[in-house]
Design an enzyme around this catalytic site. Sequence first.
Site, mmCIF file in Angstrom:
data_model
loop_
_atom_site.group_PDB
_atom_site.id
_atom_site.type_symbol
_atom_site.label_atom_id
_atom_site.label_comp_id
_atom_site.label_asym_id
_atom_site.label_seq_id
_atom_site.Cartn_x
_atom_site.Cartn_y
_atom_site.Cartn_z
ATOM 1 N N LYS A 94 -4.205 4.274 7.470
ATOM 2 C CA LYS A 94 -2.607 5.592 7.999
ATOM 3 C C LYS A 94 -2.327 6.368 7.184
ATOM 4 O O LYS A 94 -2.173 6.004 6.132
ATOM 5 C CB LYS A 94 -1.470 4.401 8.804
ATOM 6 C CG LYS A 94 -0.740 6.146 8.973
ATOM 7 C CD LYS A 94 0.813 4.964 9.016
ATOM 8 C CE LYS A 94 1.648 5.903 9.995
ATOM 9 N NZ LYS A 94 2.697 5.158 10.044
ATOM 10 N N ASP A 117 11.619 3.457 16.030
ATOM 11 C CA ASP A 117 10.609 4.072 17.263
ATOM 12 C C ASP A 117 9.961 2.975 17.594
ATOM 13 O O ASP A 117 8.707 3.344 17.054
ATOM 14 C CB ASP A 117 9.983 5.263 16.189
ATOM 15 C CG ASP A 117 8.909 5.480 16.281
ATOM 16 O OD1 ASP A 117 9.430 6.479 17.184
ATOM 17 O OD2 ASP A 117 8.001 6.292 16.095
ATOM 18 N N PHE A 173 -12.542 -3.746 -0.405
ATOM 19 C CA PHE A 173 -13.312 -3.875 1.476
ATOM 20 C C PHE A 173 -14.765 -4.482 1.112
ATOM 21 O O PHE A 173 -15.048 -4.698 0.792
ATOM 22 C CB PHE A 173 -13.462 -3.126 1.605
ATOM 23 C CG PHE A 173 -12.400 -1.908 1.882
ATOM 24 C CD1 PHE A 173 -11.896 -1.330 0.743
ATOM 25 C CD2 PHE A 173 -11.744 -1.971 3.045
ATOM 26 C CE1 PHE A 173 -10.142 -0.849 1.151
ATOM 27 C CE2 PHE A 173 -10.847 -0.394 2.786
ATOM 28 C CZ PHE A 173 -9.743 -0.097 2.476
ATOM 29 N N GLY A 174 -14.628 -6.075 2.139
ATOM 30 C CA GLY A 174 -15.961 -6.662 2.810
ATOM 31 C C GLY A 174 -15.884 -6.486 3.828
ATOM 32 O O GLY A 174 -15.484 -6.332 5.475
#
Length: 587
Positions: A309, A415, A301-302
Amino acid sequence: MNSLTGELPETISSCSLLEIVDLFSNSIESEIPPSIGQCSFLQQIILGTNNIRGNIPPDIGLLSNLSALFIPHNQLTGTIPQLLGSNKPLIWVNLQNNSLSGEIPPSLFNSTTTSYIDLSSNGLSGSIPPFSQALSSLRYLSLTENLLSGKIPITLGNIPSLSTLMLSGNKLDGTIPKSLSNLSKLQILDLSHNNLSGIVPPGLYTISSLTYLNFGANRLVGILPTNIGYTLPGLTSIIFEGSLSDLTYLDLGGNKLEAGDWSFMSSLTNCTQLTNLWLDRNKLQGIIPSSITNLSEGLKFGACNVAIKVFRLDQNGAPKNFFAECEALKNIRHRNLIRVINLCSTFDPSGNEYKALILEYRINGNLESWIHPKVLGRNPTKHLSLGLRIRIAVDIAVALDYLHNRCSPPMVHCDLKPSNVLLDDEMVACLSDFGLTKFLHNNIISLNNSSSTAGLRGSIGYIAPEYGLGCKVSTEGDVYSYGIIVLEMITGKCPTDEMFKDGMNLRSLVESAFPHKINDILEPTITEHHDGEDSNHVVPEILTCAIQLAKLGLMCTETSPKDRPTINDVYYQIISIKEKYHALINH
């Protein structure tokens, strides 16, 4: 709720025993007569959702029996009466969505009886006044979408009854007061979109009653604590108690927070109701350890903006939906379909399963929050023009055409609804939530991924009627759901709205007005917001395109599946509507 017009009479003061003025949701175009301040027995002023303009008469602050002042969604200007709040029985104040300016009168935060204050979506400025300890009955406070500056008052932490506190969309600075951790009954806390700095007081992460927590888009720093989702043990306890079991929404995005060793993720597994977790645009770097994810390659992550979710595995079918969604997302890649970045499948410290998907982040949220902003507590600064609604309808049709006709094997979404349509920074729409998706092989439902019948598969209000009769899943079911979304976008009415009863539904509402009375059922902002064009010039063209959209929606929601168009036909029709719209607007 009627269709009354005209003005409020100056002679209202002659009604010396008047106790209630209730003209909610009409078409009154008027100023509030100053003489209303002479009605000394007046208890309730309810003028919401009209065209009330001008100032709030100062003498309203002197009405000694006033318990409710309800004038939201009007065109009020000027300042809030300085003595408002000195009215001893005042309980309810709602002035949201006007054009009020000036500072908030301190007297409003000194009342001993007031329980509800909503001043959101105005132009109020200055600092937030201090709160009196006498304000012990306040349960709801919303000051969102104003121009308020300065620091959050420490005295806010002295209101034990407060359950909703929303201060987002202002210019507040400084640190978050530690005293807010004392609000043990707090359920909703939104401090997003300000200039707050410093660390988040750890106690805020452990208020057990919280369901919604939003610190997004500030300048907060520090390492995310390992005890998110836990309340620290009391003196007589040796185990963690009072976890955030009811928390459904946590937004920490757009700050300068750090991940540390990522152990906060394990803590979040205790938040069993959490469905929305936003960590984007922070300094979350490093690799998720093997204790958090079973992936052989760590997820970095960055600069990458992501949404996580989390699957509520206590719900029936949730594990199956997780694997179904993974299988579906593995097989698709399209501009109008959500992209999965990675997944997480592991066990928490107590041995319970934890499953989550790391998804591409869409900054403008979902379509539902744009169609029904007030219902969801959202105050957008920008509305959906008809042109944007048509573009979104095109994007959804393109996505369905890909699923039904252009991927292998073909899929039925099953859905389709506004909350599963996500919007990026350019308002490009993409479909999400493939937990109920079914694969088709030579037009036969895959027995590896479904039963032979659909049952009530999907969400109430959007399910094709034949599914309720046990018919098989089909692409026609998706077309029906698409038609409901189109009708919802032009009317602003949810198919499960309370107004739909005794045989009336969204389709019959539109059908009864089609085509000559279509303007009677259009969502009002369609004709108010039209891509910068002059309103008098654009409205006739808007009505022409709205009629075409209504016709498409009605065709897609025919009761019999064989009477509905294919998604390929839908695509060509919505493209034609888009081209006609641009031709009319640019004419």
